[in-house]
Design an enzyme around this catalytic site. Structure first.
Site, short mmCIF file in Angstrom:
data_model
loop_
_atom_site.label_atom_id
_atom_site.label_comp_id
_atom_site.label_asym_id
_atom_site.label_seq_id
_atom_site.Cartn_x
_atom_site.Cartn_y
_atom_site.Cartn_z
N HIS A 137 54.23 64.06 54.00
CA HIS A 137 53.26 63.42 53.09
C HIS A 137 53.92 63.03 51.77
O HIS A 137 53.24 62.94 50.74
CB HIS A 137 52.05 64.32 52.81
N SER A 147 68.99 41.84 37.39
CA SER A 147 67.82 41.06 37.02
C SER A 147 68.25 40.02 36.00
O SER A 147 69.13 40.28 35.18
CB SER A 147 66.76 41.98 36.42
N LYS A 207 68.87 46.59 34.90
CA LYS A 207 68.43 46.73 36.29
C LYS A 207 69.54 46.63 37.32
O LYS A 207 70.46 45.85 37.20
CB LYS A 207 67.39 45.64 36.62
N GLU A 266 65.55 46.26 50.47
CA GLU A 266 64.21 45.67 50.42
C GLU A 266 64.08 44.51 51.40
O GLU A 266 63.06 44.34 52.07
CB GLU A 266 63.91 45.17 49.00
#
Ligand code: ARG
Length: 478
Positions: free
Chosen positions: A176, A297, A303, A310
């Protein structure tokens, strides 16, 4: 047996032909095909990827036609020569693909006749594009599945190396997404290894099942020529000729099966991707991905984004979509061949490309990740990950498991209130919950103790992890 052998020299008496009517079925038509319809129904823009398979299939078919006396020796030599030239033209980007010729099969055949004349017109004896395309896809897919399987093995090898490096690294295991029990990071990598192993098995199964040759089924009913199908099948490396001509030209279940295996494998990669994204975030800070696999970025200088992970997660959706496309493509089709089937190729190509690319990216990126051992250790310490161990300890002292569960629950509540981990409570504090707790309890409350205690087949004790790494290496050898 491979149909490729030495280079064929140009036969002396070839009589090339000029291209007249590009259509191969012009006989019964009164007007030319509408230009839009021509483009709409053509598949050559994408099925040209089958060209090598198509040529290989044609070559084997011609060799068989010669064997049964339909072609002379000279005709076979001319065909072999012509196919060889076409292959070279395609490889050099010199082949003039024509949308008017609809698909890869008619493009190759038309060029063959153009190059070698009459012998080229005999190649299609006892054959239809229906059994031809069903054969080509099998040849092509069989080969590409091999590449997928190699990609899986490469990634698995990398995972074994990483697991070995990190067999003793302790991380919190989650259920979980809540800290559950401490596990070895190597053990977690071996979980991925096992998922991939089943993916490999599924691809292997599917390649084996599809390895029957449709050629000789012709349009749907077989052919009146006495083709030696066993011979062609052997030349092309098929296990056997297909047993039913109607089935052989119409079903694409093998493409569906591949796309299902690809979708499952991509789903696995997607789950891994999700973990990589989480773990590399500042909040987890468990791992650092190699810079060469991340991007920055354009606005936020600090970043470092896990784009590759992804993207793989995103692409998994497309590959699942391809599977659904194919299932929908098939479900309404009466036997035997229908033009619908032409739509089988793009989803298949897309799933192949996506799977092969994703495996390649992960095989390179994942084994190169840097593990932040301290962070993982601290995270495991914070999450009351050894609560189950305390319960198991009480069971050993004669407490029934359900009662032990209750006792430990109260101890955890107490520890949370004090802002401490279980192992940081004093013996006295612990004994408040059960008198049978003694000084040796601290052995089981340590993360190392918890890990080592799970020394059971498939368990997370580093000894077991090392055993599974060695067994895994043996399993995927060769
Ligand atoms: N381009 C077709 C396909 O991909 C080849 C088979 C065409 N057969 C036919 N009867 N029109 O399925």
């Amino acid at each position: 047996m491979s149909t490729y052998c030495a280079r064929i020299e140009k036969p002396k008496d070839l009589k090339p032909m000029s291209k007249k009517d590009s259509r191969m079925w012009g006989g019964r038509f009164n007007e030319p095909t509408d230009e839009f319809v021509q483009a709409f129904t053509a598949s050559v823009t994408f099925d040209r990827r089958l060209a090598h398979a198509d040529i290989e299939g044609s070559r084997a078919h011609a060799m068989m036609l010669k064997r049964i006396g339909v072609l002379s020796s000279d005709e076979l030599t001319a065909i072999k020569y012509g196919l060889q030239q076409i292959r070279e033209e395609i490889d050099n980007g010199k082949f003039a693909w024509s949308v008017a010729l609809e698909d890869v099969h008619m493009n190759v055949e038309a060029r063959l006749t153009e190059l070698i004349g009459d012998a080229g017109k005999k190649l299609h004896t006892g054959r239809s594009r229906n059994d031809q395309v069903a054969t080509d896809i099998r040849l092509y897919l069989r080969d590409q599945i091999e590449t997928c399987m190699q990609g899986i093995r490469a990634f698995q090898n990398g995972l074994l190396d990483l697991a070995e490096r990190e067999a003793h690294t302790i991380m919190p295991g989650f259920t979980h997404l809540q800290v559950a029990q401490p596990v070895s990071f190597g053990h977690h990598m071996l979980a991925w290894f096992e998922m991939l192993d089943r993916d490999h098995g599924r691809l292997e199964d599917c390649a084996r099942r599809m390895n029957q040759m449709p050629l000789g089924s012709a349009a749907l009913a077989g052919t009146s020529y006495e083709l030696d199908r066993e011979y062609t099948a052997e030349l092309l490396g098929f296990d056997m000729p297909s047993r039913n001509s109607i089935d052989a030209v119409s079903d694409r279940d093998f493409v569906i099966e591949f796309c299902a295996a690809a979708a499952i494998c991509m789903t696995h990669l997607s789950r891994m991707a999700e973990e990589l994204v989480l773990w590399s975030s500042a909040q987890f800070d468990f791992i650092r991905l190699p810079d060469r696999y991340c991007t920055g970025s354009s606005i936020m200088p600090q970043k470092k984004n896990p784009d590759v992970a992804e993207l793989v997660r995103g692409k998994a959706g497309r590959v699942s979509g391809n599977l659904v496309s194919l299932l929908m493509l098939m479900k309404g089709q009466p036997l035997a061949y229908n033009k619908d089937n032409q739509e089988d190729k793009e989803p298949m190509f897309d799933s192949l490309d996506t799977l092969i690319g994703s495996l390649r990216a992960f095989a390179d990126m994942v084994p190169a990740l840097e593990v932040n051992r301290d962070r993982m250790y601290q995270a495991a310490q914070k999450g009351y990950a050894t609560a189950t161990d305390l319960a198991d300890y009480l069971v050993q002292k004669g407490v029934a498991f359900r009662d032990a569960h209750e006792v430990v629950g109260s101890a955890v509540a107490f520890a949370i209130e004090k802002g401490k981990d279980l192992g940081a409570l004093t013996l006295k504090q612990l004994q408040r919950f059960d008198k049978r707790i003694e000084a040796d309890v601290f052995d089981v409350l340590s993360l190392e103790g918890s890990l080592n205690a799970r020394n059971i087949t498939g368990g997370t004790a580093p000894e077991q992890v090392m055993f599974q790494i060695n067994a895994g290496r043996e399993r995927i050898k060769g």
